[in-house]
Design an enzyme around this catalytic site. Structure first.
Site, PDB file in Angstrom:
ATOM      1  N   ASP A 135       0.712  -1.356  -0.120  1.00  0.00           N
ATOM      2  CA  ASP A 135       0.053   0.097  -0.107  1.00  0.00           C
ATOM      3  C   ASP A 135       0.852   1.076   0.120  1.00  0.00           C
ATOM      4  O   ASP A 135       2.069   1.097   0.382  1.00  0.00           O
ATOM      5  CB  ASP A 135      -0.845  -0.053   1.241  1.00  0.00           C
ATOM      6  CG  ASP A 135      -2.198   0.860   0.805  1.00  0.00           C
ATOM      7  OD1 ASP A 135      -3.276   0.088   0.774  1.00  0.00           O
ATOM      8  OD2 ASP A 135      -2.131   2.110   1.136  1.00  0.00           O
ATOM      9  N   ASP A 161       4.373   2.564  -4.448  1.00  0.00           N
ATOM     10  CA  ASP A 161       3.511   2.903  -5.562  1.00  0.00           C
ATOM     11  C   ASP A 161       3.412   1.781  -6.839  1.00  0.00           C
ATOM     12  O   ASP A 161       4.546   1.644  -7.312  1.00  0.00           O
ATOM     13  CB  ASP A 161       3.687   4.251  -6.066  1.00  0.00           C
ATOM     14  CG  ASP A 161       2.701   4.647  -7.237  1.00  0.00           C
ATOM     15  OD1 ASP A 161       1.891   4.102  -7.534  1.00  0.00           O
ATOM     16  OD2 ASP A 161       2.865   6.020  -7.662  1.00  0.00           O
ATOM     17  N   TYR A 251     -13.197   5.729 -14.989  1.00  0.00           N
ATOM     18  CA  TYR A 251     -13.058   4.553 -14.109  1.00  0.00           C
ATOM     19  C   TYR A 251     -13.780   3.668 -14.953  1.00  0.00           C
ATOM     20  O   TYR A 251     -13.140   2.307 -14.666  1.00  0.00           O
ATOM     21  CB  TYR A 251     -13.936   4.783 -12.978  1.00  0.00           C
ATOM     22  CG  TYR A 251     -14.053   3.654 -11.838  1.00  0.00           C
ATOM     23  CD1 TYR A 251     -12.806   3.449 -10.914  1.00  0.00           C
ATOM     24  CD2 TYR A 251     -14.972   2.900 -11.921  1.00  0.00           C
ATOM     25  CE1 TYR A 251     -13.042   2.425  -9.914  1.00  0.00           C
ATOM     26  CE2 TYR A 251     -15.233   1.923 -10.778  1.00  0.00           C
ATOM     27  CZ  TYR A 251     -14.139   1.680 -10.025  1.00  0.00           C
ATOM     28  OH  TYR A 251     -14.366   0.673  -9.182  1.00  0.00           O
ATOM     29  N   LYS A 255     -11.888  -0.179 -15.740  1.00  0.00           N
ATOM     30  CA  LYS A 255     -12.240  -1.536 -15.273  1.00  0.00           C
ATOM     31  C   LYS A 255     -12.476  -2.375 -16.596  1.00  0.00           C
ATOM     32  O   LYS A 255     -12.337  -3.672 -16.331  1.00  0.00           O
ATOM     33  CB  LYS A 255     -13.338  -1.300 -14.314  1.00  0.00           C
ATOM     34  CG  LYS A 255     -13.170  -0.634 -12.946  1.00  0.00           C
ATOM     35  CD  LYS A 255     -11.934  -1.431 -12.568  1.00  0.00           C
ATOM     36  CE  LYS A 255     -11.801  -0.859 -11.000  1.00  0.00           C
ATOM     37  NZ  LYS A 255     -10.640  -1.649 -10.044  1.00  0.00           N
TER      38      LYS A 255
END
Length: 347
Positions: A135, A161, A251, A255
């Protein structure tokens, strides 16, 4: 007390609270004060524990409010949560781990400091797996380590990252030569903007984190899996990867790209003992935070379709789907896009 003589607790479903003559009045009193929710907005989450409202509100409903509701519903005394019954089929879903399911395996989990990633990392560890938890936020990763202090497995943290190749290399190095599975969970949302409003900055960042990061880390771990002759990769797609009316342009594209990444890799490595699948969540109670400024045009267009979400899942419910695909229980599943969305995709 509830009508079945069980106390109202933070684990009692929102629906049971609302349907209870005393609990319902208390919840409606809080809703009447304004804030994150009104009663109509709770319809998709009636099956979730009341406690989940804290995460759903993203800080607008503090834990103290839920604690106060429980106290007021029980004459100023906190009841034992165990009284609700962990095996009660009529209560909210409760996670049941499979001991040893990941014993001897090393699993890399991104986005592991919060939400679905944290729930997945925790479950893998509690089922015996060695976890490489990744993370951006080192302090939140340390909190995960503290929460799993009683679990007798190795938990390696990497603050980095996934869009930066140097950090990707550090993640692979931290696995120390063995990677049995990878869960690409790290992701960010967009601002619901349609294409004509989407800025370069929004597009570049969302594509980088949601798609390019998963690509880079998958590319890096595949040689390790190829050498071992086995492996499992699970990507987190979205309802927005299955339809065009679930989110904004950036987004949605990211996806859809994750779905393509999954299917291509599943085909390419099918003969090498490597499975690649994806989970497509719908509404999630600990969903990805939205930017401060959300597109009014996009929000207005999306609102009727988002209002049709049949239910909202907890992070633990999504982790159940992800860990199933990561594990050997999914031995005969490859190239699947598992809609873990409460049935939204069939509406």
């Amino acid at each position: 007390m509830t009508t079945n003589d069980r106390p109202l607790t933070g684990s009692t479903t929102i629906g049971d609270w609302l349907d209870h003559p005393e609990g319902g009045a208390l919840v409606r009193e809080v809703l009447g004060q304004g804030g994150a929710f009104d009663e109509s907005s709770l319809a998709p989450v009636r099956g979730l524990p009341l406690q989940q409202l804290v995460a759903l509100s993203q800080g607008q409903l503090p834990q103290a409010v839920v604690d106060d509701l429980v106290l007021r519903a029980n004459d100023g005394v906190f009841p034992e949560e165990a009284a609700v019954g962990a095996d009660d089929a009529t209560g909210p879903w409760r996670e049941k781990t499979t001991p040893g399911r990941f014993a001897g395996k090393t699993v890399v989990v991104t986005g592991a400091a919060s939400g679905i990633g944290r729930a997945t990392a925790s479950r893998v560890a509690r089922e015996g797996g060695r976890v490489v938890a990744v993370d951006l936020f080192a302090d939140k990763l340390e909190a995960l380590v503290a929460d799993l202090a009683d679990v007798d497995v190795a938990l390696v943290t990497v603050a980095g990252d996934i869009t930066a190749q140097d950090d990707v290399d550090r993640i692979v190095a931290a696995a120390d030569g063995r990677i049995d599975a990878l869960a690409n969970i790290a992701g960010i949302n967009d601002d619901f903007s349609p294409l004509h409003e989407t800025t370069d900055a929004m597009w570049d960042r969302v594509i980088a984190v949601n798609l390019t990061g998963a690509f880079k880390l998958s590319r890096a771990v595949l040689p390790v899996m190829q050498e071992a002759g086995r492996g499992s990769i699970v990507n987190v797609a979205s309802e927005a990867g299955l339809r065009g009316n679930a989110s904004g342009n950036a987004y949605t594209v990211s996806k859809h790209g994750v779905v393509g990444l999954t299917k291509s890799a599943a085909f390419m490595y099918a003969g090498q003992g490597i499975r690649v699948n994806a989970v497509a969540p719908g509404g999630v109670a600990t969903g990805i935070p939205f930017p401060a400024n959300v597109s009014e045009v996009g929000s207005a267009r999306l609102r009727p379709f988002q209002a049709a979400i049949p239910s909202v899942a907890t992070a633990e419910e999504l982790a159940a789907s992800i860990t199933f695909l990561l594990s050997d229980d999914a031995v005969n599943i490859n190239g699947a896009i598992l809609a873990s969305d409460g049935g939204w995709s069939v509406q």
